[in-house]
Design an enzyme around this catalytic site. Structure first.
Site, mmCIF file in Angstrom:
data_model
loop_
_atom_site.group_PDB
_atom_site.id
_atom_site.type_symbol
_atom_site.label_atom_id
_atom_site.label_comp_id
_atom_site.label_asym_id
_atom_site.label_seq_id
_atom_site.Cartn_x
_atom_site.Cartn_y
_atom_site.Cartn_z
ATOM 1 N N ASN A 128 0.851 -1.202 0.000
ATOM 2 C CA ASN A 128 0.000 0.000 0.000
ATOM 3 C C ASN A 128 0.881 1.245 0.000
ATOM 4 O OD1 ASN A 128 0.550 0.796 2.851
ATOM 5 N ND2 ASN A 128 -0.318 -1.241 3.188
ATOM 6 N N LYS B 245 -11.730 -4.179 18.595
ATOM 7 C CA LYS B 245 -10.343 -4.609 18.864
ATOM 8 C C LYS B 245 -9.957 -4.362 20.322
ATOM 9 C CE LYS B 245 -8.883 -3.893 14.043
ATOM 10 N NZ LYS B 245 -7.721 -3.942 13.175
#
Ligand code: PMT
Length: 402
Positions: A211, A343
């Site tokens: 990326n 998370k």
């Protein structure tokens, strides 16, 4: 007097603002700083060495190869003597020579030879200041930790109006004082680990999936954490950035390697920040030889999920204070809060990576930071400055809960 005994080397390059440098030297001397002055050839067209000798009370240096000067305080000695080198005014030409690393006169040679911090106060015509070449040179210098002070906006000697005026002497004195002021270190003695940059997921020996992360945000955070006193371990994907001073760096390539490096050292950490743009998926198999083009128009690559590093850290029984990032292109708050809860993070810093000029691979960024009971905006700023704000907030929230 915060400047008592501080050794400041004031460099002057050519520009109409050089007349203000005599006042700058005088004000620094008033505050009990020791000041030496170095001038370029063109600076002498704007103000005489005699004036600066009178206000500094010391001989002014201007030549690299001057036997008389070398017999007294030679250029290497002068470079070692300084606690701070401040170039005011810093002309476009001098900034370009510094960015290129030239050593073609006394001032630029000193800048290469000194271990001291370097600060520049740009002063030039607004069009010259805005020119991409000057902006690139300033960005290069800032990347090397040069302090860029100013310029101010306003009417210029040439009649133009815009950015390019040297900061006023008292503003520069204030910045010098700030530079030497003892820094608060709210993270002194704290062990902090962070991830930065992209990961690369190999397809075959020559290709990978990755990326656009440059690592700039994560490296700025590592630098800011070290400045605030933390003992910093930076786990970095492949980037071309210098390691910030005082930071221990571990280089990795893939998400699996980043996961392993983090897990190997996490039990010693009190704070963990996940800034890396970790690939969520990796190719299920990595070809041992280069994949060949076939007659088919399409190709299917099967991917398998990577371990979620930040979620694994937050699930540890003795978890550190865990901060995630959220890179979103829409519904920033909704997705960021969802990641915070799912998370089990203590804090999440969300950036809108669809906005031009911020986020991935830019020098600036803006963040909205969420924690279970609140949120705050950190507006658009250079990543170095933004990182300082975020680390100050993290330190505050860490101490609230420990
Ligand atoms: O590097 P720069 O060019 O300076 O750009 C900075 C940045 C845009 C990369 C940075 O500000 C940023 O947003 N980093 C997080 C990018 C990301 O992967 O976000 P995400 O929303 O996909 O992931 C959420 C969080 O989970 C992140 O903390 C990420 O590090 C973490 N994660 C994700 C996947 C995974 N397998 N393991 C993880 O730990």
């Amino acid at each position: 007097m915060p400047l008592t005994g501080k050794r400041i080397l004031v460099g002057l390059s050519g520009g109409i603002a050089a007349y203000k440098s005599a006042e700058l030297v005088r004000r620094l001397k008033e505050r009990h700083a020791e000041v030496r002055v170095v001038m370029t050839e063109s600076a002498k067209s704007f103000i005489t060495p005699l004036t600066l000798q009178a206000v500094s009370g010391e001989p002014v240096s201007d030549a690299l190869l001057d036997p008389a000067a070398e017999a007294g305080m030679g250029h290497i000695e002068l470079a070692k003597w300084a606690d701070l080198v401040l170039i005011a005014p810093a002309s476009a030409n001098t900034l370009a020579r510094l960015a290129a690393g030239l050593a073609d006169d006394l001032l630029t040679t000193l800048c290469l030879a000194t271990p001291a911090s370097l600060a520049v106060a740009p002063a030039m015509n607004q069009q010259m200041y805005r020119h991409p070449a000057t902006q690139d040179n300033l960005a290069t210098l800032a990347r090397r930790q040069t302090l860029v002070w100013g310029p101010a906006q306003g009417a210029q000697a040439c009649g133009d109006v815009g950015p390019g005026r040297m900061l006023e002497p008292m503003a520069l004195v204030g910045l010098v004082e700030q530079h030497f002021a003892p820094k608060a270190q709210p993270l002194a003695g704290i062990k902090l680990m962070l991830t930065a940059g992209p990961t690369r997921e190999a397809l075959d020996p020559v290709r990978f999936i990755s990326n656009h992360s440059s690592g700039k945000m994560g490296f700025a955070l590592a630098q800011a954490a070290a400045e605030l006193g933390a003992e910093v371990t930076l786990v970095s994907g492949p980037v071309s950035l210098a390691t910030p001073a005082g930071v221990q760096r571990l280089d990795v390539e893939s998400a699996a390697q980043m996961h392993a490096a983090v897990m190997a050292g996490i039990d010693r950490q009190q704070i963990f920040i996940a800034c890396a743009a970790v690939a969520d998926y990796a190719p299920k198999t990595v070809a041992s030889h280069k994949i060949k083009k076939t007659a088919a128009d399409t190709m299917v690559i099967e991917l398998t999920k990577n371990p979620d590093i930040v979620a694994n850290v937050a699930a540890l029984p003795n978890k550190p204070f865990t901060v995630g990032f959220a890179a979103e292109t829409r519904d920033v708050e909704k997705y960021a809060r969802d990641k915070l809860d799912r998370k089990k993070l203590d804090m999440i810093a969300a950036n809108n990576v669809a906005m031009a000029g911020q986020g991935f691979n830019s020098d600036d960024n803006a963040l909205t930071v969420f924690w279970p009971t609140g949120q705050t905006e950190l507006p658009l700023a250079g990543k170095t400055e933004l990182a300082r704000h975020l680390l100050t907030l993290i330190a505050e929230k860490y101490h609230d809960t420990h």
